[in-house]
Write a protein that holds these residues in place. Structure first.
Motif, short mmCIF file in Angstrom:
data_model
loop_
_atom_site.label_atom_id
_atom_site.label_comp_id
_atom_site.label_asym_id
_atom_site.label_seq_id
_atom_site.Cartn_x
_atom_site.Cartn_y
_atom_site.Cartn_z
N ILE A 67 -3.99 -51.87 -133.86
CA ILE A 67 -4.05 -51.13 -135.11
C ILE A 67 -4.55 -52.04 -136.24
N THR B 147 -3.97 -46.40 -136.74
CA THR B 147 -2.88 -46.52 -137.72
C THR B 147 -2.60 -45.18 -138.39
N LEU C 62 -0.15 -43.01 -136.48
CA LEU C 62 1.17 -43.51 -136.10
C LEU C 62 2.28 -42.63 -136.64
#
Length: 406
Positions: free
Chosen positions: A150, A198, A201
């Motif tokens: 990420i 990211t 997430l």
């Protein structure tokens, strides 16, 4: 003072002094910070959440004619130009002089730096406004973590020259780091594709400026040249069986294997040796880059103190063999990658210091997954996993215990 009735009203209230700011950069940073709260609380695709929020904001405030409202609309449109209605936004007649410079910047340089192990890479780009009234030259820094795949943090700030000098000095003083000029196309690809992970997430990484600077980072990245096929870039492929066998053969013929006495192992220990080597390669395949030669103190710790306990069932011979194999293989990998002696020593020392905790975790089994624990119990009970009848009988006899563990 009336309480804001909608999130859009709350944004207008928070940005009520936007026209008093000195530069377009100040306004863009304020706008990104306001959108950061949207990014942080979103439960799914955060980039889409920001784009939809800006589109809703522009629609809901289309009739607002105050200087603050028209200026904030222009700021958001510059930060998220693909939001619905952004292409129709123009600064109002009472907007600050710098409003015409919102988003009008150009790249002045790109660099990359990171640790020699390959755990993390930071990308740094500097930008200047097309007209000085927009604000000072500033830097974007994005940290990519290769162990979890990420973009772990981002930052936009200045002065750009000072940030660049600090990074150069840091890398000069530390032989375990590297620094180079970077192709801006590669920077956009690497930061962008890791940032997309990211954005999806369920929970963001810890403290940092990821949320507050995300929208501005996205706007700046979009100005970098793009690889036409970047969105189709395939993930790194794990080794084929032939490649795995070749790598193991080369390692066992290496001086590192010889020093560890692994080149002369035979009999029952040979199966344990190859089992342990297989675990090392299996672990490497779980990383986004799947590089079997990328080892560091951090990666060794992830393997020895967590992954292997959750994913593998070791007998006593395997447990005794594994740290020895890991130390030899990581030393071999470091030589193949050309790492400095201090990096090799740091990884080897870290593994040595982890061994007592590895042994404790092996003895307690506290980090075993339910499935691994079940297989370990099956083997402890003397059941052959390759015997279907024996396996069925064992499962039936232990059905209640397995249900409780699950």
């Amino acid at each position: 003072m009336a309480t804001p009735q909608t999130p859009y009203d709350a944004v207008l209230h928070a940005a009520r002094d936007v026209t008093k700011l000195d530069t377009a950069l100040d306004a863009e940073m304020l706008g990104a910070a306001l959108l950061g709260s949207v990014y942080e609380v979103a439960e799914t695709d955060r980039e889409t959440a920001i784009r939809e929020f800006v589109g809703g904001f522009l629609a809901a405030t289309s009739r607002r004619r105050t200087a603050a409202a028209t200026t904030v609309r222009a700021v958001f449109a510059a930060l998220v130009p693909d939001a619905t209605g952004a292409d129709r936004v123009r600064p109002g007649a009472t907007a600050p002089a710098w409003s015409g410079q919102l988003g009008k910047v150009h790249l002045t340089g790109a660099w990359a730096y990171g640790d020699v192990y390959g755990d993390q890479t930071s990308y740094l780009a500097t930008f200047a406004y097309d007209d000085a009234t927009g604000g000072p030259e500033h830097a974007l820094v994005a940290l990519v973590d290769h162990n979890i795949g990420i973009t772990k943090d981002v930052f936009v700030g200045g002065p750009a020259a000072r940030i660049l000098d600090q990074v150069r000095q840091l890398c000069t003083d530390d032989e375990l780091t590297w620094f180079r000029e970077e192709d801006p196309t590669r920077m956009r690809d690497e930061v962008g594709r890791h940032l997309a992970v990211t954005d999806r997430l369920g929970q963001l990484p810890g403290a940092g400026s990821l949320a507050t600077d995300r929208a501005l980072v996205g706007a700046r990245l979009a100005l970098l040249p793009a690889t036409p096929s970047a969105s189709d870039r395939p993930d790194d492929e794990p080794l084929t069986e032939t490649e795995r066998s070749d790598l193991i053969r080369r390692f066992l013929a290496s001086p590192e294997a010889a020093r560890a006495g692994l080149d002369s192992i035979d009999g029952g220990d040979l199966a344990s040796l190859h089992f342990c080597l297989g675990l090392l390669l299996d672990h490497a395949a779980t990383f986004p880059d799947t590089d079997p030669l990328r080892w560091s103190p951090t990666v060794a710790g992830l393997f020895l103190l967590d992954w292997v306990h959750r994913r593998a069932v070791l007998d006593m011979d395997d447990a005794a063999m594994l740290p020895r194999v890991l130390r030899a293989f990581t030393t071999y990998a470091a030589r193949k990658r050309g790492l400095p002696a201090s990096a090799v020593s740091a990884t080897d020392t870290a593994i040595e210091e982890m061994v007592p905790e590895f042994v404790r975790l092996y003895a307690t089994g506290e980090r075993r997954s339910p499935a691994t624990a079940a297989v370990a119990q099956l083997m402890a009970d003397g059941v052959d996993p390759d015997d279907p009848a024996a396996l069925d009988a064992w499962i039936e006899a232990n059905r209640h215990r397995l249900a409780d563990d699950g």
